[in-house]
Design a protein around this motif. Sequence first.
Motif, PDB file in Angstrom:
ATOM      1  N   LYS A  84       0.562  -1.065   0.088  1.00  0.00           N
ATOM      2  CA  LYS A  84      -0.005   0.239  -0.325  1.00  0.00           C
ATOM      3  C   LYS A  84       0.546   1.038  -0.273  1.00  0.00           C
ATOM      4  N   GLN A  87       2.084   1.393  -3.264  1.00  0.00           N
ATOM      5  CA  GLN A  87       0.770   2.118  -4.091  1.00  0.00           C
ATOM      6  C   GLN A  87       0.684   3.852  -4.018  1.00  0.00           C
ATOM      7  N   LEU A  88       0.580   4.341  -3.470  1.00  0.00           N
ATOM      8  CA  LEU A  88       0.730   5.770  -2.285  1.00  0.00           C
ATOM      9  C   LEU A  88       0.896   6.790  -2.961  1.00  0.00           C
ATOM     10  N   LYS A  89       2.999   6.214  -2.790  1.00  0.00           N
ATOM     11  CA  LYS A  89       4.153   6.534  -3.491  1.00  0.00           C
ATOM     12  C   LYS A  89       3.819   6.995  -4.843  1.00  0.00           C
ATOM     13  N   GLN A  90       3.804   5.712  -5.442  1.00  0.00           N
ATOM     14  CA  GLN A  90       3.798   5.914  -6.688  1.00  0.00           C
ATOM     15  C   GLN A  90       2.121   6.485  -7.536  1.00  0.00           C
ATOM     16  N   LYS A  91       1.649   6.631  -6.514  1.00  0.00           N
ATOM     17  CA  LYS A  91       0.291   7.440  -7.081  1.00  0.00           C
ATOM     18  C   LYS A  91       0.715   8.794  -6.762  1.00  0.00           C
ATOM     19  N   HIS A  92       1.228   9.361  -6.181  1.00  0.00           N
ATOM     20  CA  HIS A  92       1.636  10.199  -5.244  1.00  0.00           C
ATOM     21  C   HIS A  92       2.093  11.181  -6.544  1.00  0.00           C
ATOM     22  N   HIS A  93       3.764  11.019  -7.062  1.00  0.00           N
ATOM     23  CA  HIS A  93       4.734  10.681  -7.905  1.00  0.00           C
ATOM     24  C   HIS A  93       4.136  10.560  -9.407  1.00  0.00           C
ATOM     25  N   GLU A  94       2.988   9.824  -9.682  1.00  0.00           N
ATOM     26  CA  GLU A  94       1.828  10.088 -10.798  1.00  0.00           C
ATOM     27  C   GLU A  94       1.360  11.315 -10.949  1.00  0.00           C
ATOM     28  N   SER A  95       0.470  12.170 -10.410  1.00  0.00           N
ATOM     29  CA  SER A  95       0.317  13.229  -9.204  1.00  0.00           C
ATOM     30  C   SER A  95       1.452  14.426  -9.694  1.00  0.00           C
TER      31      SER A  95
END
Length: 108
Positions: A84, A87-95
Amino acid sequence: MAILTRNHGNFQVVLFFMLLLLVYFSENINEVASHHWSLFSRQQYFDNKGMFISLLFSVPILLNCMIMMASWLWQSSQLMIRLKRAQLKQKHHESLNGATETMSSKDD
């Protein structure tokens, strides 16, 4: 053995099922031991109800199985936490990347 092998999953699965088989066959082991007790003991400990083998054989084995199950649950919860977080780090980087791309396209 259950604690020492906590990082070796395949071995622990085999050990777990072997221990459960020993508990499953403890009644048969008790019968054999009650017939041949004089070969390895001075007193007859193996009664018809199986109290001796249950207390001194099956309960410790079941406690080891419970320790293994608790270890597996702990490891799986730690793995879910790491997943998790990733996933949160990836979502943050994508945003962040998406925000910089929209800013750079506005500048053009």
